[in-house]
Scaffold this active site. Structure first.
Site, short mmCIF file in Angstrom:
data_model
loop_
_atom_site.label_atom_id
_atom_site.label_comp_id
_atom_site.label_asym_id
_atom_site.label_seq_id
_atom_site.Cartn_x
_atom_site.Cartn_y
_atom_site.Cartn_z
N LYS A 185 11.80 68.80 -7.75
CA LYS A 185 10.71 68.17 -7.01
C LYS A 185 9.84 69.21 -6.30
O LYS A 185 8.64 69.03 -6.14
CB LYS A 185 11.27 67.14 -6.03
CG LYS A 185 11.84 65.91 -6.74
CD LYS A 185 10.79 65.27 -7.65
CE LYS A 185 11.28 64.01 -8.31
NZ LYS A 185 10.25 63.36 -9.16
N TYR A 236 18.42 68.28 -8.19
CA TYR A 236 17.22 67.44 -8.10
C TYR A 236 16.13 68.05 -7.22
O TYR A 236 14.96 68.09 -7.60
CB TYR A 236 17.63 66.07 -7.54
CG TYR A 236 16.51 65.11 -7.23
CD1 TYR A 236 15.88 64.39 -8.24
CD2 TYR A 236 16.11 64.89 -5.91
CE1 TYR A 236 14.87 63.49 -7.95
CE2 TYR A 236 15.10 63.99 -5.61
CZ TYR A 236 14.48 63.28 -6.62
OH TYR A 236 13.48 62.39 -6.33
N SER A 291 8.62 64.62 -4.06
CA SER A 291 9.58 63.95 -3.18
C SER A 291 9.64 64.69 -1.85
O SER A 291 9.33 65.89 -1.77
CB SER A 291 10.97 63.95 -3.83
OG SER A 291 11.96 63.49 -2.93
#
Length: 253
Positions: A160, A156, A143
């Site tokens: 990533k 999160y 990401s």
């Protein structure tokens, strides 16, 4: 037909980027196995679309956070379709939450799905590819969040960044076996993960105006870059990350 005669496995493929990739791979000549969790209707409709394109398809349920699921998915998909050429490790979650009161269980679940799941699937797929002896390609969905922070994504963004780092290390470990490992870094792509967040008109407008191409991304925007890295056109590309964000990252001012 970039993937003619190849077999592609995609995790988290009942919706979003995974689904678009699975169907896109079939359009490029591949047989496809999809992993999914909690959306059987989405998975079965994806299989139906793939089969309508004249390709073979199978859907296998399982939680990627479980190491045993990775081994089961790779084994069953390979048995059904005959071989494994490409893994697209896509499954992921991002339940937005503030940092100071982040529950440990939410942090740990996000880590298990996004990072542990990518590791388990990559390891299982790599072992199958090594056993087959004709190389392969692994593409992990990282990401833009691997490069920048997010106030409500402190659980999160590290996953990533970890997925990107995993592909770099796996590229070194697996290059001698002819296995290429790369990551895609999507920008602001509207999927089930962030649809509620982007339902706020002010937030949606802010994000759209920060993107030089002046629109949010769609899952289909990711398909071409993913399939390029999966194909023989990228035969000398490994350990790389491809940012697919409409120019969002470079627009700092």
């Amino acid at each position: 037909m970039l993937l003619d005669g190849k077999t592609v496995l995609v995790t988290g493929a009942s919706a979003g980027i995974g689904r678009a990739t699975a169907i896109g791979a079939a359009r490029q000549g591949a047989d496809v196995a999809i992993n999914y969790l909690g959306d059987p209707s989405g998975a079965l409709s994806a299989v139906a679309e793939i089969e309508a394109l004249g390709r073979r398809a199978i859907a296998i349920a399982g939680d990627v956070a479980d190491e045993a699921v990775a081994k089961d998915f790779i084994a069953r998909a390979t048995q059904a379709l005959g071989k494994l050429d490409v893994l697209v490790s896509n499954a992921g979650i991002c339940p937005f939450h503030s940092f100071l009161d982040m529950p440990a269980e939410l942090f740990e679940r996000t880590m298990r799905v996004n990072l542990h799941g990518a590791f388990y699937m990559t390891q299982a797929a790599a072992n199958q590819m090594v056993a087959q002896g004709h190389g392969g390609a692994i593409v992990a969905i990282s990401s833009i969040s691997a490069l920048v922070g997010g106030e409500f994504q402190s659980h999160y963004t590290p996953t990533k960044a970890g997925v990107h780092s995993l592909m770099q290390s796996a590229a070194i470990a697996l290059g001698r076996h002819g296995i290429r490992c790369n990551s895609i870094m999507p920008g602001c792509v509207e999927t089930d993960i962030n649809r509620e967040d982007l339902s706020d008109p002010q937030k949606r407008s802010y994000m759209t105006h920060r993107i030089p191409l002046a629109r949010l991304g769609a899952p289909e925007d990711m398909v071409g870059p993913i399939l390029f890295l999966s194909s023989d056109l990228a035969a000398y590309v490994t350990g790389a990350a491809l940012l697919v964000d409409g120019g969002l990252f470079v627009n700092l001012q």
